[in-house]
Design a protein around this motif. Structure first.
Motif, PDB file in Angstrom:
ATOM      1  N   THR A 271     -37.603  41.118 -21.483  1.00 12.48           N
ATOM      2  CA  THR A 271     -37.081  41.466 -22.805  1.00 12.48           C
ATOM      3  C   THR A 271     -38.227  41.770 -23.767  1.00 12.48           C
ATOM      4  O   THR A 271     -38.158  42.710 -24.568  1.00 12.48           O
ATOM      5  N   LEU A 272     -39.290  40.974 -23.679  1.00 13.78           N
ATOM      6  CA  LEU A 272     -40.448  41.149 -24.553  1.00 13.78           C
ATOM      7  C   LEU A 272     -41.109  42.510 -24.339  1.00 13.78           C
ATOM      8  O   LEU A 272     -41.316  43.276 -25.288  1.00 13.78           O
ATOM      9  N   THR A 273     -41.447  42.841 -23.089  1.00 10.93           N
ATOM     10  CA  THR A 273     -42.147  44.106 -22.833  1.00 10.93           C
ATOM     11  C   THR A 273     -41.223  45.307 -22.981  1.00 10.93           C
ATOM     12  O   THR A 273     -41.687  46.397 -23.314  1.00 10.93           O
ATOM     13  N   LEU A 274     -39.932  45.120 -22.736  1.00  6.04           N
ATOM     14  CA  LEU A 274     -38.989  46.225 -22.953  1.00  6.04           C
ATOM     15  C   LEU A 274     -38.989  46.622 -24.424  1.00  6.04           C
ATOM     16  O   LEU A 274     -39.083  47.815 -24.768  1.00  6.04           O
ATOM     17  N   LEU A 276     -41.353  45.949 -26.734  1.00  2.00           N
ATOM     18  CA  LEU A 276     -42.665  46.454 -27.136  1.00  2.00           C
ATOM     19  C   LEU A 276     -42.909  47.866 -26.622  1.00  2.00           C
ATOM     20  O   LEU A 276     -43.489  48.703 -27.321  1.00  2.00           O
ATOM     21  N   SER A 277     -42.454  48.144 -25.401  1.00  2.00           N
ATOM     22  CA  SER A 277     -42.640  49.482 -24.833  1.00  2.00           C
ATOM     23  C   SER A 277     -41.812  50.512 -25.570  1.00  2.00           C
ATOM     24  O   SER A 277     -42.292  51.606 -25.880  1.00  2.00           O
ATOM     25  N   MET A 278     -40.561  50.175 -25.873  1.00  2.00           N
ATOM     26  CA  MET A 278     -39.698  51.127 -26.570  1.00  2.00           C
ATOM     27  C   MET A 278     -40.122  51.328 -28.014  1.00  2.00           C
ATOM     28  O   MET A 278     -39.818  52.355 -28.615  1.00  2.00           O
ATOM     29  N   SER A 279     -40.859  50.361 -28.571  1.00  2.00           N
ATOM     30  CA  SER A 279     -41.365  50.494 -29.940  1.00  2.00           C
ATOM     31  C   SER A 279     -42.710  51.204 -29.975  1.00  2.00           C
ATOM     32  O   SER A 279     -43.255  51.440 -31.056  1.00  2.00           O
ATOM     33  N   GLY A 280     -43.255  51.520 -28.806  1.00  2.00           N
ATOM     34  CA  GLY A 280     -44.519  52.233 -28.735  1.00  2.00           C
ATOM     35  C   GLY A 280     -45.740  51.363 -28.881  1.00  2.00           C
ATOM     36  O   GLY A 280     -46.856  51.861 -29.020  1.00  2.00           O
ATOM     37  N   VAL A 281     -45.573  50.024 -28.830  1.00  2.00           N
ATOM     38  CA  VAL A 281     -46.705  49.109 -28.996  1.00  2.00           C
ATOM     39  C   VAL A 281     -47.562  49.078 -27.738  1.00  2.00           C
ATOM     40  O   VAL A 281     -48.796  49.060 -27.802  1.00  2.00           O
ATOM     41  N   ILE A 282     -46.923  49.059 -26.563  1.00  2.00           N
ATOM     42  CA  ILE A 282     -47.649  49.069 -25.296  1.00  2.00           C
ATOM     43  C   ILE A 282     -47.143  50.210 -24.434  1.00  2.00           C
ATOM     44  O   ILE A 282     -45.989  50.622 -24.530  1.00  2.00           O
ATOM     45  N   ARG A 315     -45.194  28.632 -10.430  1.00  2.00           N
ATOM     46  CA  ARG A 315     -44.161  29.614 -10.056  1.00  2.00           C
ATOM     47  C   ARG A 315     -43.527  30.205 -11.313  1.00  2.00           C
ATOM     48  O   ARG A 315     -43.289  31.411 -11.393  1.00  2.00           O
ATOM     49  N   LEU A 316     -43.245  29.375 -12.308  1.00  2.00           N
ATOM     50  CA  LEU A 316     -42.646  29.867 -13.545  1.00  2.00           C
ATOM     51  C   LEU A 316     -43.599  30.807 -14.276  1.00  2.00           C
ATOM     52  O   LEU A 316     -43.172  31.821 -14.841  1.00  2.00           O
ATOM     53  N   VAL A 317     -44.883  30.486 -14.252  1.00  2.00           N
ATOM     54  CA  VAL A 317     -45.874  31.360 -14.892  1.00  2.00           C
ATOM     55  C   VAL A 317     -45.920  32.708 -14.186  1.00  2.00           C
ATOM     56  O   VAL A 317     -45.950  33.771 -14.821  1.00  2.00           O
ATOM     57  N   ILE A 318     -45.911  32.668 -12.858  1.00  2.00           N
ATOM     58  CA  ILE A 318     -45.949  33.913 -12.070  1.00  2.00           C
ATOM     59  C   ILE A 318     -44.708  34.754 -12.332  1.00  2.00           C
ATOM     60  O   ILE A 318     -44.788  35.970 -12.527  1.00  2.00           O
ATOM     61  N   VAL A 319     -43.538  34.117 -12.347  1.00  2.00           N
ATOM     62  CA  VAL A 319     -42.293  34.842 -12.611  1.00  2.00           C
ATOM     63  C   VAL A 319     -42.327  35.471 -13.997  1.00  2.00           C
ATOM     64  O   VAL A 319     -41.884  36.607 -14.190  1.00  2.00           O
ATOM     65  N   PHE A 320     -42.881  34.746 -14.970  1.00  2.00           N
ATOM     66  CA  PHE A 320     -42.987  35.288 -16.324  1.00  2.00           C
ATOM     67  C   PHE A 320     -43.894  36.507 -16.353  1.00  2.00           C
ATOM     68  O   PHE A 320     -43.551  37.547 -16.948  1.00  2.00           O
ATOM     69  N   LEU A 321     -45.049  36.423 -15.703  1.00  2.00           N
ATOM     70  CA  LEU A 321     -45.992  37.546 -15.688  1.00  2.00           C
ATOM     71  C   LEU A 321     -45.392  38.762 -14.987  1.00  2.00           C
ATOM     72  O   LEU A 321     -45.541  39.899 -15.453  1.00  2.00           O
ATOM     73  N   PHE A 322     -44.705  38.509 -13.895  1.00  2.00           N
ATOM     74  CA  PHE A 322     -44.074  39.623 -13.187  1.00  2.00           C
ATOM     75  C   PHE A 322     -42.915  40.201 -13.995  1.00  2.00           C
ATOM     76  O   PHE A 322     -42.628  41.390 -13.919  1.00  2.00           O
ATOM     77  N   GLY A 323     -42.247  39.344 -14.761  1.00  2.00           N
ATOM     78  CA  GLY A 323     -41.178  39.835 -15.619  1.00  2.00           C
ATOM     79  C   GLY A 323     -41.691  40.808 -16.662  1.00  2.00           C
ATOM     80  O   GLY A 323     -40.997  41.766 -17.035  1.00  2.00           O
ATOM     81  N   LEU A 324     -42.934  40.594 -17.138  1.00  2.00           N
ATOM     82  CA  LEU A 324     -43.536  41.532 -18.083  1.00  2.00           C
ATOM     83  C   LEU A 324     -43.653  42.925 -17.464  1.00  2.00           C
ATOM     84  O   LEU A 324     -43.407  43.939 -18.124  1.00  2.00           O
ATOM     85  N   LEU A 325     -44.023  42.969 -16.193  1.00  2.00           N
ATOM     86  CA  LEU A 325     -44.139  44.255 -15.500  1.00  2.00           C
ATOM     87  C   LEU A 325     -42.781  44.926 -15.342  1.00  2.00           C
ATOM     88  O   LEU A 325     -42.639  46.127 -15.583  1.00  2.00           O
ATOM     89  N   HIS A 326     -41.777  44.153 -14.948  1.00  2.00           N
ATOM     90  CA  HIS A 326     -40.447  44.727 -14.738  1.00  2.00           C
ATOM     91  C   HIS A 326     -39.870  45.255 -16.047  1.00  2.00           C
ATOM     92  O   HIS A 326     -39.124  46.233 -16.052  1.00  2.00           O
ATOM     93  N   GLY A 327     -40.217  44.621 -17.166  1.00  2.00           N
ATOM     94  CA  GLY A 327     -39.758  45.116 -18.456  1.00  2.00           C
ATOM     95  C   GLY A 327     -40.278  46.509 -18.741  1.00  2.00           C
ATOM     96  O   GLY A 327     -39.575  47.344 -19.329  1.00  2.00           O
ATOM     97  N   MET A 328     -41.518  46.786 -18.329  1.00  2.00           N
ATOM     98  CA  MET A 328     -42.067  48.132 -18.506  1.00  2.00           C
ATOM     99  C   MET A 328     -41.342  49.140 -17.617  1.00  2.00           C
ATOM    100  O   MET A 328     -41.169  50.301 -17.985  1.00  2.00           O
ATOM    101  N   GLY A 329     -40.916  48.673 -16.434  1.00  2.00           N
ATOM    102  CA  GLY A 329     -40.113  49.548 -15.581  1.00  2.00           C
ATOM    103  C   GLY A 329     -38.771  49.859 -16.210  1.00  2.00           C
ATOM    104  O   GLY A 329     -38.300  51.011 -16.153  1.00  2.00           O
TER     105      GLY A 329
END
Length: 406
Positions: A271-274, A276-282, A315-329
């Motif tokens: 949700t965070l990276t989605l 930020l990406s749609m707002s043009g921040v990243i 595991r929770l940290v890894i899932v969070f980091l990977f979730g950032l990537l999926h948000g960009m997708g």
């Protein structure tokens, strides 16, 4: 004395053995599915979603029209359209892959013979009368990351009667699904206003766009419905990489708490990276995001084998980091489809809710199909979790290699 022989009571079968009557057929079915996926995952790895064409029509008060069609020329040349869930299902998939690496100049030459066919098949109607169309320009990007189809822009321009009051658009299903929006341009007063998008499927023309008044804002419920469906469909049935990641999360444990914690971390992150990406921040390029998403799938799959159903903070940290990537997708899908300027946050939230519903549907199907029957069996881990996780890990590794090397 006469010895009394007692009937020997049969020893109970240990619980670790598979039941011979109730579960053998189901486990065999699961094995067949796993084998089918394993034998076919190279094709799945190369799959690319067939994206809709985006059409923007500008009507100028001075009496001209300007149409920009954003579409894949490779798909138009090879006949790959909405009949296929992904490009690799089409009979001309190899030809499409070849065209993706052609220089822009060569692709333009290849498209030249079908220009006339294109302008004959698409339709712009003004007050119900079809307008002759002419291609005035084609902008083709140079080949980049071949795993993501490049989008070319076909420009059509011409004169119209200034008295027209409505228009409609038709883009044949043979070319694929499409979304269209219209704007009125008052060049004297330098004013203009975009309509909302109309999503067109099943070979249907658009509803008429009025040109006599400013376009009315799309009802909130209609915006919510459109982007909710778009988000859900990006998971089911189109998001195979996201489905495998969710299944990897699901397989770690049969208990509800570890599953909810992982899904929560994944949801917060994407949700965070989605946003930020749609707002043009990243903005990270696809040739970085796509291989890393594949690597996240591989990691989750292989970690399940060694985690032994225990949820660690790492595991929770890894899932969070990977979730950032999926948000960009996820953001790439919304960028392709476009966002309503007057209801940006409504569309963004609706899309995200649709994604969550798609993820919950995957988890529910997995629970009803497997866990509800076998989660309390002592052989659940070696028979279900380990093979399934290994398969997910292998597919993720192949995708990583394929998205970087091939």
């Amino acid at each position: 004395t006469r010895r009394v022989l007692k009937k020997k009571t049969p020893m109970p079968q240990p619980e670790t053995q598979l039941p011979t009557s109730r579960c053998r057929a189901t486990v065999l079915g699961l094995a067949v599915v796993l084998f089918w996926l394993a034998s076919g995952f190279p094709d799945l790895a190369r799959a690319d979603v067939v994206k809709p064409a985006l059409i923007e029509i500008s009507i100028n008060t001075e009496g001209t029209y300007h149409i920009e069609v954003r579409a894949s020329l490779e798909a138009l040349l090879t006949g790959i359209n909405a009949r296929y869930r992904n490009t690799q299902e089409a009979p001309n998939a190899e030809a499409s892959d070849t065209l993706r690496v052609w220089p822009a100049e060569e692709l333009a030459i290849a498209f030249e013979p079908i220009k006339a066919t294109f302008t004959e098949r698409v339709e712009l109607k003004l007050d119900g009368t079809r307008v002759p169309l002419q291609i005035t320009r084609i902008d083709i990007p140079e080949p980049g990351y071949p795993k993501v189809p490049r989008t070319s822009v076909i420009t059509l321009e011409g004169d119209i009667d200034r008295s027209v009051s409505s228009l409609s658009w038709y883009y044949p299903a043979a070319f694929g699904d499409n979304a269209v929006r219209v704007r009125q341009v008052d060049e004297i007063n330098e004013q203009w206003h975009w309509s909302d998008w109309q999503w067109l499927r099943d070979d249907k023309p658009s509803k008429p766009f009025s040109l006599t008044e400013l376009f009315t804002r799309q009802p909130v419920l209609q915006v919510i419905g459109t982007y909710l469906v778009l988000g859900f469909e990006h998971i089911l049935p189109k998001g195979l990489d996201h489905i495998l990641f969710i299944l990897g999360i699901f397989l770690l444990s049969t208990h509800l708490r570890p599953l909810l914690l992982q899904v929560t971390m994944f949801t917060v992150a994407h949700t965070l990276t989605l946003g930020l990406s749609m707002s043009g921040v990243i903005n990270l390029p696809a040739n970085i995001v796509e291989p890393l998403i594949a690597l996240s799938i591989a990691y989750i799959g292989f970690e399940n084998v060694f985690a032994h159903a225990l949820l660690h903070k790492s595991r929770l940290v890894i899932v969070f980091l990977f979730g950032l990537l999926h948000g960009m997708g996820f953001a790439s899908v919304l960028s392709d489809f476009g966002m309503p300027t007057d209801a940006f946050m409504t569309a963004l939230i609706s899309f995200n809710v649709g994604v969550e519903l798609g993820q919950l549907a995957v988890i529910l199907l997995a629970f009803l199909g497997v866990s509800v029957w076998f989660r309390n069996k002592p052989w659940y881990q070696p028979v279900i979790v380990v093979p399934g996780s290994l398969l997910i890990g292998l597919i993720g590794l192949y995708w990583t290699w394929e998205r970087i090397v091939i």
